[in-house]
Write an enzyme that holds these catalytic residues in place. Structure first.
Site, short mmCIF file in Angstrom:
data_model
loop_
_atom_site.label_atom_id
_atom_site.label_comp_id
_atom_site.label_asym_id
_atom_site.label_seq_id
_atom_site.Cartn_x
_atom_site.Cartn_y
_atom_site.Cartn_z
N ASP A 89 0.78 -1.16 0.07
CA ASP A 89 0.04 -0.02 -0.14
C ASP A 89 0.89 1.24 0.10
O ASP A 89 1.99 1.01 0.17
CB ASP A 89 -1.04 0.02 1.32
CG ASP A 89 -1.73 1.11 1.33
OD1 ASP A 89 -2.39 1.69 0.20
OD2 ASP A 89 -2.01 1.71 2.52
N SER A 90 0.32 2.33 -0.02
CA SER A 90 1.08 3.52 0.00
C SER A 90 1.52 4.06 1.56
O SER A 90 2.64 4.66 1.49
CB SER A 90 0.43 4.79 -0.31
OG SER A 90 -1.01 4.94 0.50
N TYR A 122 -1.22 8.10 -2.79
CA TYR A 122 -1.55 7.85 -3.94
C TYR A 122 -2.65 8.34 -4.33
O TYR A 122 -2.91 8.68 -5.61
CB TYR A 122 -2.01 6.23 -3.82
CG TYR A 122 -0.64 5.30 -4.07
CD1 TYR A 122 0.56 5.73 -4.11
CD2 TYR A 122 -0.71 3.93 -3.95
CE1 TYR A 122 1.71 4.94 -4.14
CE2 TYR A 122 0.58 3.19 -4.19
CZ TYR A 122 1.65 3.66 -4.11
OH TYR A 122 2.76 2.92 -4.21
N GLY A 123 -3.71 8.74 -3.39
CA GLY A 123 -5.20 9.08 -3.94
C GLY A 123 -5.14 10.12 -4.90
O GLY A 123 -6.00 10.25 -5.87
N CYS A 131 -4.46 -2.11 -1.57
CA CYS A 131 -4.53 -0.46 -1.75
C CYS A 131 -5.80 -0.24 -2.80
O CYS A 131 -5.58 -0.96 -3.87
CB CYS A 131 -3.45 0.23 -1.98
SG CYS A 131 -3.61 1.71 -2.76
N ASN A 132 -6.76 0.35 -2.48
CA ASN A 132 -7.99 0.24 -3.55
C ASN A 132 -7.55 1.26 -4.81
O ASN A 132 -7.68 0.86 -5.92
CB ASN A 132 -8.95 1.04 -2.83
CG ASN A 132 -9.66 0.20 -1.94
OD1 ASN A 132 -10.64 -0.66 -2.52
ND2 ASN A 132 -9.39 0.18 -0.68
N THR A 133 -6.52 2.05 -4.42
CA THR A 133 -6.16 3.15 -5.40
C THR A 133 -5.54 2.42 -6.41
O THR A 133 -5.58 2.58 -7.75
CB THR A 133 -5.51 4.68 -4.88
OG1 THR A 133 -6.35 4.91 -3.95
CG2 THR A 133 -5.25 5.52 -5.95
N GLU A 156 -2.99 8.17 8.53
CA GLU A 156 -1.48 8.25 8.38
C GLU A 156 -0.97 9.04 9.58
O GLU A 156 0.39 8.62 9.97
CB GLU A 156 -1.03 8.70 6.96
CG GLU A 156 0.31 8.17 6.53
CD GLU A 156 0.50 6.65 6.25
OE1 GLU A 156 -0.58 5.92 5.82
OE2 GLU A 156 1.42 6.23 6.55
N CYS A 190 -11.05 2.40 0.86
CA CYS A 190 -9.64 2.99 1.17
C CYS A 190 -9.23 2.14 2.10
O CYS A 190 -10.15 1.96 3.22
CB CYS A 190 -9.78 4.30 1.37
SG CYS A 190 -7.89 4.81 1.87
N THR A 191 -8.05 1.39 2.24
CA THR A 191 -7.96 0.38 3.13
C THR A 191 -7.19 1.24 4.42
O THR A 191 -7.20 0.78 5.36
CB THR A 191 -6.68 -0.68 2.59
OG1 THR A 191 -5.67 0.32 2.09
CG2 THR A 191 -7.30 -1.43 1.82
N HIS A 192 -7.09 2.59 4.23
CA HIS A 192 -6.74 3.42 5.48
C HIS A 192 -7.91 3.49 6.40
O HIS A 192 -7.73 3.52 7.69
CB HIS A 192 -6.24 4.75 5.15
CG HIS A 192 -4.80 4.88 4.84
ND1 HIS A 192 -4.45 4.38 3.52
CD2 HIS A 192 -3.76 5.48 5.47
CE1 HIS A 192 -2.71 4.59 3.46
NE2 HIS A 192 -2.88 5.15 4.66
N1 DGL Z 1 -4.86 3.02 1.33
C1 DGL Z 1 -4.97 3.38 -0.06
C2 DGL Z 1 -6.40 3.08 -0.57
O1 DGL Z 1 -6.97 1.98 -0.36
C3 DGL Z 1 -4.55 4.64 -0.59
C4 DGL Z 1 -4.33 5.98 0.25
C5 DGL Z 1 -3.50 7.15 -0.58
O2 DGL Z 1 -2.40 6.93 -0.45
O3 DGL Z 1 -4.15 8.08 -1.03
O4 DGL Z 1 -6.63 3.56 -1.64
#
Ligand code: DGL
Length: 277
Positions: A11-12, A43-44, A74-76, A153, A185-187
């Protein structure tokens, strides 16, 4: 037949740890290698082409650790790179969007599903496609919630700052009458205490972690790649830049014995000794 090679996850930042935790719970005998691409976090807001380039490089680096399967935690990056990665690499690659969509259609009672995600995931429309593939009768409201990623984060997931940001993004979703909210988003699963404060039990909250781990289990079985052991597998953490809050968030999820991350450079394939954060 058994296969002791590790599973790679990336992930990011800390978000993919929510998927890693579920993999460790459902597949305790598997060794896991996790890369947080802190150098390119977040990443978003980046273009999908840029995220795809990072993701392909990181997967290649994970393949260099002799991984038998890679999870895009990571979804993105799933939206940006899942199909391209499957064209390039021979190991099975599992993303988090289809499993998240599956969990949502199994949960909703009124067929109104809302998704919150990064801008990149929102603009890709991948959740809309995956939800409508899983059940074409579902109505979908997708909303970007980019501020939440930084809040998590920064280790601020359980604070008034998180509550205020959630309040703003969820107002329209509640008015629209969704009964299910996908954390796209996995966050975001790290925001669950704040989410409960803000929405109470007005929404069922769904994320991809459990269904992604279940999918990995199926793929390992079908391809005869299981480790075949119940001895707890090693969790190895790697980061692409000096970690700030990373280790404290990770230890909150996995306990204080978790080994400190090493810095790794997927662009030159060099990994150094563990660093403290
Ligand atoms: N955790 C990530 C996701 O699921 C990325 C969040 C990011 O880096 O913007 O998209």
């Amino acid at each position: 037949m058994s296969d002791a090679r590790p599973i790679g996850v990336f992930d990011s930042g800390v978000g993919g740890l929510t998927v890693l935790r579920e993999l460790h719970r459902q597949l305790p005998g598997e060794e896991l290698v996790y890369i947080a691409d802190l150098l390119h976090f977040p990443y978003g807001p980046r273009s999908l082409a840029e995220v795809r380039a990072y993701a392909l490089r990181i997967i290649s680096h994970l393949v260099g650790f002799d991984t038998k399967l890679v999870v895009i935690g990571c979804n993105t990056a799933t939206a940006a790179a899942l199909n391209a990665a499957r064209e390039v690499f021979d190991v099975p690659i599992v993303g988090v969007i289809a499993p998240g969509a599956q969990a949502a259609v199994e949960t909703t009672s009124n067929s109104r599903v809302a998704v919150i995600s990064t801008l990149g995931t929102h603009e890709s429309q991948e959740y809309v496609h995956a939800l409508r593939e899983a059940n074409p009768g579902v109505a979908v409201l997708s909303k970007p919630a980019p501020d939440l990623v930084r809040i998590v984060e920064d280790g601020m997931a359980d604070t008034p700052r998180a509550d205020a940001s959630l309040q703003a993004v969820l107002e329209e979703i509640l008015e629209w009458g969704a009964d299910t909210l996908v954390l796209g988003c996995t966050h975001y699963p790290l925001l669950k205490p704040a989410l409960r404060r803000v929405v109470g039990d007005k929404l069922s909250i769904v994320d991809s972690a459990q269904t992604t781990a279940a999918k990995v289990l199926r793929v390992l079985k079908v391809n005869r790649l299981e480790s075949g052991t119940v001895v707890a597998g090693r969790l190895r953490l790697l980061v692409t830049a000096q970690p700030q809050q990373f280790l404290s968030v990770a230890r909150r999820l996995f306990g204080d014995d978790l080994e400190a991350p090493s810095i790794t450079d997927p662009w030159s394939d060099v990994t150094t000794a563990p660093v403290a954060s």
